[in-house]
Design a protein around this motif. Structure first.
Motif, PDB file in Angstrom:
ATOM      1  N   GLY A  55      -2.608   3.432 -14.881  1.00  0.00           N
ATOM      2  CA  GLY A  55      -1.448   2.433 -15.107  1.00  0.00           C
ATOM      3  C   GLY A  55      -0.564   2.129 -13.910  1.00  0.00           C
ATOM      4  N   LEU A  56      -1.137   2.658 -12.799  1.00  0.00           N
ATOM      5  CA  LEU A  56      -0.508   2.069 -11.405  1.00  0.00           C
ATOM      6  C   LEU A  56      -1.245   0.815 -11.268  1.00  0.00           C
ATOM      7  CD1 LEU A  56      -0.287   5.167  -9.268  1.00  0.00           C
ATOM      8  CD2 LEU A  56       1.513   4.276 -10.728  1.00  0.00           C
ATOM      9  N   ASP A  57      -0.305  -0.262 -10.794  1.00  0.00           N
ATOM     10  CA  ASP A  57      -0.697  -1.307 -10.518  1.00  0.00           C
ATOM     11  C   ASP A  57      -0.770  -1.422  -8.985  1.00  0.00           C
ATOM     12  OD1 ASP A  57       1.873  -1.444  -9.633  1.00  0.00           O
ATOM     13  OD2 ASP A  57       2.645  -3.301 -10.411  1.00  0.00           O
ATOM     14  N   VAL A  58      -1.179  -2.533  -8.471  1.00  0.00           N
ATOM     15  CA  VAL A  58      -1.628  -2.741  -6.935  1.00  0.00           C
ATOM     16  C   VAL A  58      -0.364  -2.402  -6.218  1.00  0.00           C
ATOM     17  CG1 VAL A  58      -1.522  -5.147  -6.452  1.00  0.00           C
ATOM     18  CG2 VAL A  58      -2.917  -3.927  -5.381  1.00  0.00           C
ATOM     19  N   HIS A  59       0.611  -2.779  -6.492  1.00  0.00           N
ATOM     20  CA  HIS A  59       2.016  -2.770  -5.617  1.00  0.00           C
ATOM     21  C   HIS A  59       2.414  -1.316  -5.795  1.00  0.00           C
ATOM     22  CE1 HIS A  59       2.662  -7.210  -5.907  1.00  0.00           C
ATOM     23  NE2 HIS A  59       2.449  -7.037  -7.203  1.00  0.00           N
ATOM     24  N   ALA A  60       2.186  -0.536  -6.693  1.00  0.00           N
ATOM     25  CA  ALA A  60       2.492   0.847  -6.826  1.00  0.00           C
ATOM     26  C   ALA A  60       1.452   1.671  -5.610  1.00  0.00           C
ATOM     27  CB  ALA A  60       2.434   1.723  -7.909  1.00  0.00           C
ATOM     28  N   LEU A  61       0.341   1.285  -5.629  1.00  0.00           N
ATOM     29  CA  LEU A  61      -0.577   1.939  -4.737  1.00  0.00           C
ATOM     30  C   LEU A  61      -0.332   1.779  -3.335  1.00  0.00           C
ATOM     31  CD1 LEU A  61      -3.914   1.749  -6.953  1.00  0.00           C
ATOM     32  CD2 LEU A  61      -2.616   3.936  -6.178  1.00  0.00           C
ATOM     33  N   TRP A  62       0.017   0.183  -3.176  1.00  0.00           N
ATOM     34  CA  TRP A  62       0.238  -0.132  -1.700  1.00  0.00           C
ATOM     35  C   TRP A  62       1.577   0.448  -1.326  1.00  0.00           C
ATOM     36  CZ3 TRP A  62      -0.241  -6.351  -2.458  1.00  0.00           C
ATOM     37  CH2 TRP A  62      -1.569  -6.585  -2.428  1.00  0.00           C
ATOM     38  N   ALA A  63       2.404   0.667  -2.150  1.00  0.00           N
ATOM     39  CA  ALA A  63       3.639   1.575  -1.871  1.00  0.00           C
ATOM     40  C   ALA A  63       3.373   2.938  -1.359  1.00  0.00           C
ATOM     41  CB  ALA A  63       4.676   1.473  -3.053  1.00  0.00           C
ATOM     42  N   SER A  64       2.452   3.493  -2.076  1.00  0.00           N
ATOM     43  CA  SER A  64       2.295   4.792  -1.844  1.00  0.00           C
ATOM     44  C   SER A  64       1.457   4.798  -0.203  1.00  0.00           C
ATOM     45  CB  SER A  64       1.257   5.459  -2.527  1.00  0.00           C
ATOM     46  OG  SER A  64       0.112   4.836  -2.746  1.00  0.00           O
ATOM     47  N   ILE A  65       0.909   3.854  -0.055  1.00  0.00           N
ATOM     48  CA  ILE A  65       0.158   3.827   1.183  1.00  0.00           C
ATOM     49  C   ILE A  65       1.213   3.538   2.543  1.00  0.00           C
ATOM     50  CG2 ILE A  65      -1.570   2.473   2.827  1.00  0.00           C
ATOM     51  CD1 ILE A  65      -3.139   1.928   0.180  1.00  0.00           C
ATOM     52  N   ASP A  66       1.984   2.575   2.269  1.00  0.00           N
ATOM     53  CA  ASP A  66       3.313   2.434   3.096  1.00  0.00           C
ATOM     54  C   ASP A  66       4.156   3.573   3.252  1.00  0.00           C
ATOM     55  OD1 ASP A  66       2.488  -0.199   3.554  1.00  0.00           O
ATOM     56  OD2 ASP A  66       3.857  -1.013   1.879  1.00  0.00           O
ATOM     57  N   TYR A  67       4.211   4.403   2.269  1.00  0.00           N
ATOM     58  CA  TYR A  67       5.097   5.547   2.027  1.00  0.00           C
ATOM     59  C   TYR A  67       4.249   6.630   3.284  1.00  0.00           C
ATOM     60  CZ  TYR A  67       7.116  10.242   0.950  1.00  0.00           C
ATOM     61  OH  TYR A  67       7.370  11.267   1.202  1.00  0.00           O
ATOM     62  N   ALA A  68       3.147   6.923   3.165  1.00  0.00           N
ATOM     63  CA  ALA A  68       2.552   7.665   3.904  1.00  0.00           C
ATOM     64  C   ALA A  68       2.339   7.099   5.464  1.00  0.00           C
ATOM     65  CB  ALA A  68       0.909   7.812   3.278  1.00  0.00           C
ATOM     66  N   VAL A  69       2.552   5.963   5.631  1.00  0.00           N
ATOM     67  CA  VAL A  69       2.513   5.458   7.241  1.00  0.00           C
ATOM     68  C   VAL A  69       3.742   5.495   7.599  1.00  0.00           C
ATOM     69  CG1 VAL A  69       2.460   3.322   8.473  1.00  0.00           C
ATOM     70  CG2 VAL A  69       0.667   3.920   6.841  1.00  0.00           C
ATOM     71  N   SER A  70       4.947   5.550   6.624  1.00  0.00           N
ATOM     72  CA  SER A  70       6.211   5.960   7.222  1.00  0.00           C
ATOM     73  C   SER A  70       6.688   7.360   7.501  1.00  0.00           C
ATOM     74  CB  SER A  70       7.282   5.195   6.094  1.00  0.00           C
ATOM     75  OG  SER A  70       7.394   6.124   5.035  1.00  0.00           O
ATOM     76  N   VAL A  71       6.011   8.174   6.739  1.00  0.00           N
ATOM     77  CA  VAL A  71       6.022   9.538   7.039  1.00  0.00           C
ATOM     78  C   VAL A  71       5.268  10.131   8.301  1.00  0.00           C
ATOM     79  CG1 VAL A  71       5.541  11.924   6.034  1.00  0.00           C
ATOM     80  CG2 VAL A  71       6.665  10.233   4.633  1.00  0.00           C
ATOM     81  N   VAL A  72       4.077   9.621   8.384  1.00  0.00           N
ATOM     82  CA  VAL A  72       3.376  10.061   9.475  1.00  0.00           C
ATOM     83  C   VAL A  72       3.128   9.095  10.678  1.00  0.00           C
ATOM     84  CG1 VAL A  72       0.747  10.538  10.007  1.00  0.00           C
ATOM     85  CG2 VAL A  72       1.680  10.976   7.671  1.00  0.00           C
ATOM     86  N   GLY A  73       3.448   7.928  10.375  1.00  0.00           N
ATOM     87  CA  GLY A  73       3.291   6.866  11.523  1.00  0.00           C
ATOM     88  C   GLY A  73       2.131   6.378  11.753  1.00  0.00           C
ATOM     89  N   PHE A  74       1.894   5.333  12.571  1.00  0.00           N
ATOM     90  CA  PHE A  74       0.487   4.538  12.791  1.00  0.00           C
ATOM     91  C   PHE A  74      -0.167   5.464  13.796  1.00  0.00           C
ATOM     92  CE2 PHE A  74       2.928   0.706  11.419  1.00  0.00           C
ATOM     93  CZ  PHE A  74       2.185   0.512  10.551  1.00  0.00           C
ATOM     94  N   GLY A  75      -1.443   5.239  13.711  1.00  0.00           N
ATOM     95  CA  GLY A  75      -2.345   5.722  14.775  1.00  0.00           C
ATOM     96  C   GLY A  75      -2.814   7.244  14.623  1.00  0.00           C
TER      97      GLY A  75
END
Length: 103
Positions: A50-70
């Motif tokens: 039931g998750l849409d693409v926006h929810a999955l993108w948000a979870s990826i963005d969240y991980a990047v915001s926590v961990v950082g780029f690179g």
């Protein structure tokens, strides 16, 4: 026939397979690593759940915001899963009442 859902803009329809493909592509562009089969399967299962693409993108963005780029790819994955599950539980509050929620 595959399950089809109306997207947020109400003009196009998506299948879980397309949602998983879009999430995998966004993962690759954002994390700079190609997702393996386990990650692709998680995206597909999340889309079928039931998750849409926006929810999955948000979870990826969240991980990047926590961990950082690179960072190493393995550093992002637990945060992506955690946030996708949190969003899913937010969408399905009745599932929290179960004794054994899905892992």
């Amino acid at each position: 026939m595959a399950l089809r859902r109306l997207t947020e803009d109400r003009s196009t329809y998506t299948t879980p397979e397309l949602v998983a493909q879009l999430a995998a592509s966004y993962y690759e562009n954002t994390i700079q690593h190609k997702p393996d089969e386990e990650k692709k399967a998680f995206f597909l299962d999340a889309a079928k759940g039931g998750l849409d693409v926006h929810a999955l993108w948000a979870s990826i963005d969240y991980a990047v915001s926590v961990v950082g780029f690179g960072r190493y790819e393995r550093d992002y994955w637990p945060h992506i899963q955690e946030e996708a599950r949190r969003i899913w539980y937010e969408m399905h509050p009745e599932a929290k009442k179960k004794k054994n929620p899905p892992q």
